[in-house]
Enzyme design. Structure first.
Site, short mmCIF file in Angstrom:
data_model
loop_
_atom_site.label_atom_id
_atom_site.label_comp_id
_atom_site.label_asym_id
_atom_site.label_seq_id
_atom_site.Cartn_x
_atom_site.Cartn_y
_atom_site.Cartn_z
N LEU A 29 1.22 21.60 -7.69
CA LEU A 29 1.71 20.38 -8.36
C LEU A 29 0.57 19.62 -9.02
CD1 LEU A 29 3.88 18.07 -8.78
CD2 LEU A 29 3.14 17.18 -6.57
N HIS A 31 3.82 -3.80 -1.89
CA HIS A 31 2.97 -2.73 -2.44
C HIS A 31 2.65 -1.69 -1.36
CE1 HIS A 31 2.72 -4.64 -6.23
NE2 HIS A 31 1.99 -5.66 -5.84
N ASP A 77 8.72 0.61 -9.90
CA ASP A 77 8.80 -0.85 -10.05
C ASP A 77 9.64 -1.48 -8.95
OD1 ASP A 77 8.27 -3.26 -11.30
OD2 ASP A 77 9.99 -3.12 -12.66
#
Ligand code: IPE
Ligand code: IPE
Ligand code: MG
Length: 256
Positions: free
Chosen positions: A146, A52, A35
């Site tokens: 992962l 962004h 965030d």
């Protein structure tokens, strides 16, 4: 955008990057609420979309760091079911960023043996984005390193309701008895089935809330909030989070 240079060997980077984490236990599953992109941009007089874009670069480094550190599962909150409330142009830019990330990073992720999966309904995304995402899923489907989960058009309440519906359907059809519904059955009805609950949840940008992320799964997760905006979050912040995690005592309702 800067393309990738040579990919470092996993062992080299693991030795180097584990330096600050000697004697530290690395969590199996880290979830992150990424965030603060908009506030980061605003503070610099830039449009939100610039935030962004910087956030995407931060995400790329955190994925690499988690892989180097041997984290098994990384779940990244990328777009919530509530984020559709944002201006159309911002949403369209976010889909373009998804396209850009996967186009540029997929080969490195394949090479790193990363397996990509998605939480959330991608059928509501633009066709081009769906195609990019599906390609990434296919290209990494047999990878065993992962597990990188993107929560993309994800909302925990929606996930829970869909789980309830699937269980109710099984009961109605007679394939499951009411008494057989337990935590395991319910967990299995969620998008995260088969994945252990997060050990550590990180949220950047100072807000201390969950915003409809993994509500069932974080029952005993350690929560860690930092003031840094997501584009500022670096490998050393991740290491700080892992140090803080190690200092916590997880009791799961029991005694020490
Ligand atoms: C997080 O940053 C990214 C998404 C929700 C897609 P924000 O866009 O929420 O940034 P702030 O919270 O407005 O600063
Ligand atoms: C949560 O951030 C969603 C993502 C990071 C993708 P938001 O910015 O949407 O959350 P609120 O609105 O501040 O709760
Ligand atoms: Mg936000």
């Amino acid at each position: 955008m800067r393309p990738f240079g040579r990919i470092r060997k996993r062992e080299d980077s693991a030795n180097k990057d584990n330096r600050n984490l000697i004697n530290q236990q690395v969590p199996d599953h880290i979830a992150i609420i990424m965030d603060g992109n908009g506030r980061w941009a605003k503070a610099r007089g830039l449009p939100r979309i610039a935030g962004h874009h910087s956030g995407m670069l931060a995400m790329r480094d955190v994925v690499r760091a988690c892989d180097d550190l041997g984290i098994k599962y990384l779940t990244l909150y990328s777009f919530s079911t509530e984020n559709w409330k944002r201006p159309r142009q911002e949403i369209e830019y976010l889909w373009r960023l998804v396209d850009e990330f996967f186009a540029l990073d997929i080969l490195e992720l394949v090479e790193r043996n990363v397996r990509i999966t998605i939480l959330g309904d991608t059928t509501e995304l633009p066709n081009a984005t769906q195609a990019t995402v599906n390609r990434a899923l296919q290209m990494t489907a047999s990878n065993t390193g992962l597990r990188l989960q993107f929560a993309l058009n994800y909302g925990s309440r929606k996930e829970i309701l869909e789980g309830v519906q699937s269980i109710a359907r099984m009961v109605a059809e007679g394939s499951l008895r009411l008494e057989e519904i337990n935590e395991e059955v319910f967990s299995h009805s969620l998008a995260t089935k088969g994945i252990p609950d997060p050990d550590l949840l990180i949220r950047t940008s100072g807000d201390q809330r969950i915003s409809n992320f993994l509500l069932w799964q974080i029952a005993y997760t350690e929560l860690y909030f930092v003031e840094e905006m997501w584009p500022e979050f670096k490998r050393r912040h991740l290491e700080d989070a892992i140090h803080a995690y190690n200092a916590r005592e997880r009791r799961f309702g029991g005694l020490k």
